[in-house]
Design an enzyme around this catalytic site. Structure first.
Site, PDB file in Angstrom:
ATOM      1  N   HIS A 257       0.818  -1.220   0.000  1.00 28.95           N
ATOM      2  CA  HIS A 257       0.000   0.000   0.000  1.00 28.95           C
ATOM      3  C   HIS A 257       0.850   1.268   0.000  1.00 28.95           C
ATOM      4  O   HIS A 257       0.355   2.350  -0.299  1.00 28.95           O
ATOM      5  CB  HIS A 257      -0.988   0.001   1.177  1.00 28.95           C
ATOM      6  CG  HIS A 257      -0.401   0.295   2.511  1.00 28.95           C
ATOM      7  ND1 HIS A 257      -0.039  -0.693   3.410  1.00 28.95           N
ATOM      8  CD2 HIS A 257      -0.113   1.474   3.122  1.00 28.95           C
ATOM      9  CE1 HIS A 257       0.444  -0.128   4.507  1.00 28.95           C
ATOM     10  NE2 HIS A 257       0.416   1.182   4.357  1.00 28.95           N
ATOM     11  N   ASP A 304      -0.278  -7.559   1.356  1.00 35.45           N
ATOM     12  CA  ASP A 304       0.271  -6.201   1.454  1.00 35.45           C
ATOM     13  C   ASP A 304       1.791  -6.240   1.594  1.00 35.45           C
ATOM     14  O   ASP A 304       2.341  -5.969   2.665  1.00 35.45           O
ATOM     15  CB  ASP A 304      -0.375  -5.483   2.645  1.00 35.45           C
ATOM     16  CG  ASP A 304      -0.070  -3.998   2.666  1.00 35.45           C
ATOM     17  OD1 ASP A 304       0.406  -3.476   1.649  1.00 35.45           O
ATOM     18  OD2 ASP A 304      -0.316  -3.361   3.716  1.00 35.45           O
ATOM     19  N   SER A 401       4.135   2.501   8.222  1.00 30.18           N
ATOM     20  CA  SER A 401       3.711   1.531   7.218  1.00 30.18           C
ATOM     21  C   SER A 401       4.906   0.942   6.488  1.00 30.18           C
ATOM     22  O   SER A 401       5.826   1.657   6.088  1.00 30.18           O
ATOM     23  CB  SER A 401       2.784   2.197   6.199  1.00 30.18           C
ATOM     24  OG  SER A 401       1.520   2.431   6.755  1.00 30.18           O
TER      25      SER A 401
END
Length: 454
Positions: A257, A304, A401
């Site tokens: 992502h 992901d 992230s």
């Protein structure tokens, strides 16, 4: 119908209009052709309706059967690039049966707590006996894992193995000349046991070492230089956007992502060997290639994971070191305390990234607990894992992230997860959710192996 179109007048229902028969054009063939044409049109729906219905049903059944055949590959290998199924015996047999030869990748792995070498041949994973093994074969094995060289190859007693690693065995065919051993799965034969009583262990890269350690990072502590030497800052057009983990001099693991829709390599730079994002002397490294998982699901955040390849290799030192990938079938128990790090916001809702690297200790949480209706309510898949505290207080946040979740095993730090998502930051019953790296080892090694061959 457009917003400005006049409302349509509802026409009386007819099977003719339903099947488009009103649009038929029939050329006259007799003086009373118009009457004949009208008669034909009036008869078509009644005459052909049963046939059309039967045809539609047959088409639906054919599609259902076809899809069932294509997607139900029970006991077989399904080519990811198509609907084709092949027998397991055809995987890693030296013949490319799938598009792009994908069935001839993922044929070697290192498994279990002891890093045992295994080869996929004759429809299953088999452990490599040390009989007839030569040290330079380790170069071949590591190349099939995407590493350009190897660090060490040793042997281990069969009696020391976990159960699944002592069921089937292979050895290198000693009749093959050394220069013909270019792929292990083409060079082995199956045997019932190891005459030597030993199997091969393999280490392809020196990794997982750091200089000591001293709670993301909400509730976290500021990190010291070289404390997390595999931590990378992924910067989009010069601004820190995500974290990442160094696994080789050329490769960084992060979250899909982070790069989805932002996949132009020239827009990215990487910095490693730093703690502060402000006034740091660390050089920026250019990115050559970005690969994210083809089955990444933005809405559900499945798969992901992504890889970034640098334009030039990193030079390792005390401040820059790779983290180890876990081994296949390696388990990390629930409750084990691991560590997450990054430049994420240190207060929920703060928004801005922290100017300094932070870290936090977080225990692993079982997927069963994480899928409880009061936690994430069933959205956590087997390829995800949770870590943190159900009471809140410590978590990874925005900006973290793609960054690492690492656990120490046998004095080596291993990349267990890549930060994926969460609800809020450090909230009650909302621990951090990470991509489970062991679920994607085959994918990681395949990308690296393909690149090594180009």
């Amino acid at each position: 119908m457009g917003e400005n179109d006049p409302p349509a007048v509802e026409a009386p229902f007819s099977f003719r209009s339903l099947f488009g028969l009103d649009d038929l054009k029939i050329s006259p063939v007799a003086p009373d052709a118009d009457a004949v044409a009208a008669q034909i049109l009036s008869l078509l729906p009644l005459k052909f309706f049963p046939i059309i219905v039967i045809g539609i049903i047959a088409l639906i059944l054919a599609l259902a059967i076809g899809l069932g055949i294509h997607f139900d590959c029970s006991g077989k290998y399904r080519c990811r690039s198509s609907f084709k199924c092949i027998e397991l015996i055809a995987r890693c047999d030296g013949v490319s049966d799938c598009k792009d030869g994908e069935d001839e990748y993922r044929c070697v792995r290192v498994g279990g707590q002891n890093a045992v070498l295994q080869v996929f041949t004759a429809a299953s994973w088999k452990t490599m006996c040390s009989d007839d093994w030569k040290g330079h074969y380790a170069n071949v094995a590591c190349a099939q894992l995407g590493f350009p060289s190897y660090v060490s190859s040793d042997n281990l007693r069969v009696s020391s193995l976990e159960g699944q690693f002592r069921e089937e065995f292979v050895s290198i065919d000693h009749l093959l000349p050394d220069d013909k051993v270019t792929a292990l799965h083409h060079s082995v034969y199956v045997r019932e046991g190891c005459a030597s009583g030993h199997v091969v262990t393999l280490q392809c890269t020196a990794c997982g070492h750091r200089r000591g350690y001293s709670s993301r990072i909400v509730g976290g502590n500021m990190s010291l230089l070289s404390q997390w030497p595999w931590q990378a800052s992924l910067q989009f057009q010069g601004y820190h956007l995500c974290g990442g983990s160094v696994i080789t001099p050329l490769w960084i693991i992060t979250a899909a992502h982070c790069v989805y829709d932002l996949y132009l390599p020239k827009s990215w730079t990487i910095q490693v060997g730093l703690v502060s994002l402000l006034d740091n002397p660390a050089p920026s490294h250019l990115v050559e290639k970005i690969v994210y998982h083809s089955k990444y699901k933005p809405k559900r955040l499945g798969n992901d994971i992504a890889l970034m390849k640098l334009a030039g290799p990193l030079t390792f030192n005390e401040m820059i070191q790779p983290v180890c990938l876990p081994n296949s079938e390696e388990n990390f128990p629930d409750g084990k305390v691991c560590w997450t790090s990054g430049w994420g916001a240190t207060e929920d809702g703060a928004g801005d990234a922290s100017p300094v690297l932070n870290h936090a200790a977080v225990p692993l949480i079982s997927n069963k607990i994480c899928n409880h209706r009061d936690v994430y309510g069933g959205i956590i898949s087997p390829s995800m894992l949770c870590a943190g505290y159900l009471t809140g207080g410590v978590d990874s946040c925005q900006g973290d992230s793609g960054g690492p979740l690492v656990c120490q095993e046998r004095r080596l730090w291993k990349l267990v997860g890549a930060t994926s998502f969460g609800i809020g930051c450090a909230e009650v019953n909302k621990p951090g959710v990470y991509t489970r790296v062991t679920s994607f080892l085959d994918w990681i090694h395949e990308q690296m192996e393909r690149d090594l061959k180009t």
